[in-house]
Design a protein around this motif. Sequence first.
Motif, short mmCIF file in Angstrom:
data_model
loop_
_atom_site.label_atom_id
_atom_site.label_comp_id
_atom_site.label_asym_id
_atom_site.label_seq_id
_atom_site.Cartn_x
_atom_site.Cartn_y
_atom_site.Cartn_z
N PRO A 58 0.80 -1.23 0.00
CA PRO A 58 0.00 0.00 0.00
C PRO A 58 0.83 1.28 0.00
N THR A 59 1.97 1.28 0.69
CA THR A 59 2.80 2.48 0.71
C THR A 59 3.36 2.77 -0.67
N ARG A 60 3.79 1.75 -1.39
CA ARG A 60 4.30 1.97 -2.74
C ARG A 60 3.21 2.48 -3.66
N LEU A 61 1.99 1.96 -3.50
CA LEU A 61 0.87 2.50 -4.30
C LEU A 61 0.65 3.98 -3.99
N GLN A 62 0.70 4.34 -2.72
CA GLN A 62 0.53 5.74 -2.33
C GLN A 62 1.64 6.61 -2.92
N ILE A 63 2.85 6.11 -2.91
CA ILE A 63 3.98 6.86 -3.48
C ILE A 63 3.76 7.09 -4.97
N ILE A 64 3.37 6.05 -5.67
CA ILE A 64 3.14 6.19 -7.11
C ILE A 64 2.05 7.21 -7.38
N LEU A 65 0.96 7.14 -6.63
CA LEU A 65 -0.11 8.11 -6.84
C LEU A 65 0.33 9.52 -6.47
N ALA A 66 1.16 9.67 -5.46
CA ALA A 66 1.66 11.00 -5.08
C ALA A 66 2.55 11.58 -6.17
N ALA B 250 15.10 9.22 -10.33
CA ALA B 250 15.53 10.23 -9.36
C ALA B 250 16.36 11.30 -10.05
N ARG B 251 16.32 12.50 -9.46
CA ARG B 251 17.13 13.63 -9.92
C ARG B 251 17.70 14.31 -8.69
N GLN B 252 19.01 14.48 -8.67
CA GLN B 252 19.65 15.14 -7.54
C GLN B 252 19.79 16.62 -7.82
N ASP B 253 19.46 17.42 -6.80
CA ASP B 253 19.61 18.87 -6.87
C ASP B 253 20.32 19.30 -5.59
N GLY B 254 21.63 19.45 -5.67
CA GLY B 254 22.42 19.73 -4.47
C GLY B 254 22.40 18.52 -3.57
N THR B 255 21.94 18.71 -2.33
CA THR B 255 21.88 17.59 -1.38
C THR B 255 20.53 16.90 -1.39
N ARG B 256 19.58 17.44 -2.14
CA ARG B 256 18.23 16.85 -2.16
C ARG B 256 18.04 15.99 -3.41
N VAL B 257 17.26 14.94 -3.25
CA VAL B 257 16.93 14.06 -4.36
C VAL B 257 15.43 14.15 -4.58
N PHE B 258 15.05 14.31 -5.84
CA PHE B 258 13.65 14.39 -6.21
C PHE B 258 13.29 13.17 -7.05
N TYR B 259 12.13 12.63 -6.77
CA TYR B 259 11.67 11.42 -7.45
C TYR B 259 10.49 11.74 -8.35
N ARG B 260 10.41 10.99 -9.44
CA ARG B 260 9.30 11.12 -10.38
C ARG B 260 9.01 9.74 -10.97
N LEU B 261 7.84 9.60 -11.54
CA LEU B 261 7.54 8.35 -12.24
C LEU B 261 8.39 8.29 -13.50
N ARG C 112 1.71 4.48 -12.98
CA ARG C 112 0.54 5.27 -12.57
C ARG C 112 -0.74 4.59 -13.02
N ARG C 113 -0.78 4.16 -14.26
CA ARG C 113 -1.98 3.50 -14.78
C ARG C 113 -2.25 2.19 -14.05
N LEU C 114 -1.20 1.42 -13.78
CA LEU C 114 -1.37 0.16 -13.03
C LEU C 114 -1.94 0.43 -11.64
N ALA C 115 -1.40 1.43 -10.95
CA ALA C 115 -1.86 1.75 -9.59
C ALA C 115 -3.32 2.20 -9.62
N ILE C 116 -3.66 3.06 -10.54
CA ILE C 116 -5.04 3.55 -10.63
C ILE C 116 -5.99 2.41 -10.98
N ASP C 117 -5.62 1.58 -11.94
CA ASP C 117 -6.49 0.46 -12.31
C ASP C 117 -6.64 -0.53 -11.16
#
Length: 110
Positions: free
Chosen positions: A14-22, A59-70, A76-81
């Motif tokens: 469930p947490t991974r599904l929430q992450i994907i939807l976020a 993932a994309r690093q920006d300085g010391t922070r890492v940003f995540y994207r699908l 996304r479609r799998l999680a929604i379905d």
Amino acid sequence: MQVAAEMFAILSDPTRLQIILALRDDELSVNHLADIVDKSPASVSQHLARLRLSKMVAARQDGTRVFYRLANEHARRLAIDAIFQAEHSVEARPAHHHDSHLSRSRMSTS
């Protein structure tokens, strides 16, 4: 078929599904994701590592922070379905059939 089944295993948490939807609309940091899914950043990082290994998340690093994207729209479609199918399991008339905020067109836009 084995790799496809492994994708479902990764999405079975469930947490991974929430992450994907976020991540469906924007890239986010671990701390922001942790706030959204109400888990510790360490826990979210572990889930993100698994999603990265499966190539569902990038993932994309920006300085010391890492940003995540699908990585693409498929996770996304799998999680929604999966959520829509789950609604069919518990409701005679699932919310996605009558609530505009859960309509397929809004849930699947990026």
